[in-house]
Enzyme design. Structure first.
Site, mmCIF file in Angstrom:
data_model
loop_
_atom_site.group_PDB
_atom_site.id
_atom_site.type_symbol
_atom_site.label_atom_id
_atom_site.label_comp_id
_atom_site.label_asym_id
_atom_site.label_seq_id
_atom_site.Cartn_x
_atom_site.Cartn_y
_atom_site.Cartn_z
ATOM 1 N N CYS A 237 0.969 -1.257 0.026
ATOM 2 C CA CYS A 237 0.123 -0.054 0.046
ATOM 3 C C CYS A 237 0.864 1.242 -0.056
ATOM 4 C CB CYS A 237 -0.990 0.076 1.324
ATOM 5 S SG CYS A 237 -0.238 -0.018 2.897
ATOM 6 N N ARG A 242 -2.332 -0.989 5.379
ATOM 7 C CA ARG A 242 -3.692 -1.422 4.874
ATOM 8 C C ARG A 242 -3.090 -2.645 4.051
ATOM 9 N NH1 ARG A 242 -4.858 3.764 0.988
ATOM 10 N NH2 ARG A 242 -2.527 3.825 1.335
#
Length: 279
Positions: A237, A242
């Site tokens: 990410c 994430r």
């Protein structure tokens, strides 16, 4: 007492185990001032993602020795069942889960839905900070295969046996924006994505309440774009938090055998000189 534990537990399960001496609940926050200190699950200790899970000098995760110290002062032994949850849809709790698995802690779970679901269900929140007797924790193994570095990612570009999953928003993936709205000032010099990477935003794996979607829905989501268990999968990410959510889904909910998290992610790739970029 080393039996396996589920990697995902419900808010109901946590509520029923608040007084279980074999369970340590840990809230992992990016911003404790607007989360943990405003109210947390009773008995939960705080891990500050920036201070506790990351090296304070070089850009890196906490060292093996630092992790041992963190676990020890948290009163966590090798047999303790650790339940993680946190702010930002469990982004940083998932990152902590990844680090714990990297350092081979077996008994660790995520609370499905995180702070968001616990609060939405109007469950008990407290502001007192608990204290537990320190433990003696030792890392006996490091699972290096759960992590990948920039140079190794570069050598895998174009390989038919490898698939890169960019879990950022479509606008980040295409290079339209350089950072997510949550971090407007923390961005890379260049926008775009690693050549060949497919874009499956992390949030597509979650329901509206922050819990994970059913297994068959998840399987279809990834396999429909070529993210299949026969390949080595690399998630990334911006800074690796994430992508830890997607790593968790692929590795532990879907059981993919070879999944690596590239925590250098776009903040490294998009700032490095000479690396290839697609838009």
């Amino acid at each position: 007492m080393s039996q396996t534990v589920p990697v995902l537990v419900s808010t109901d399960w946590v509520a029923k185990n608040l007084d279980n001496p074999n369970v340590r609940i840990v809230e992992v926050d990016y911003d404790p001032q607007t989360a943990y200190y405003q109210g947390h699950v009773r008995g939960a200790i705080l891990w500050d993602w920036k201070k506790d899970i990351n090296d304070q000098l070089e850009r890196n995760i906490v060292s093996k020795e630092g992790f041992e110290a963190l676990m020890s002062r948290s009163g966590i032994s090798d047999d303790t069942h650790v339940v993680l949850y946190g702010d930002y849809n469990n982004w940083f709790a998932a990152f902590a889960f990844w680090v714990m698995k990297l350092y081979n802690h077996e008994r660790v779970s995520l609370m499905d839905g995180g702070r968001k679901k616990w609060i939405a269900e109007e469950r008990e929140l407290v502001t007192d900070v608990p204290s537990y007797p320190p433990a003696q924790y030792r890392v006996t193994k490091v699972n290096y295969e759960f992590r990948i570095f920039m140079n190794d990612v570069r050598t895998r570009i174009g390989s038919p046996n490898v698939v890169l999953v960019d879990v950022r928003s479509p606008d980040e993936y295409t290079g339209k924006i350089l950072a997510p709205p949550e971090y407007p000032t923390e961005h890379a010099q260049r926008g775009g994505h690693i050549p060949g990477a497919v874009n499956i935003p992390w949030g597509k794996a979650l329901n509206e309440d922050g819990t994970f979607k059913p297994i068959e829905e998840l399987r279809k989501l990834y396999e429909s774009v070529g993210v299949t268990p026969d390949k080595e999968v690399i998630t990334y990410c911006r800074i690796g938090e994430r992508s830890s959510v997607t790593w968790f889904v692929l590795k532990y909910l879907l059981g993919y055998p070879k999944v690596r998290n590239y925590d250098g992610s776009w903040s490294e790739w998009g700032n490095a000189v000479g690396l290839p970029i697609e838009r």
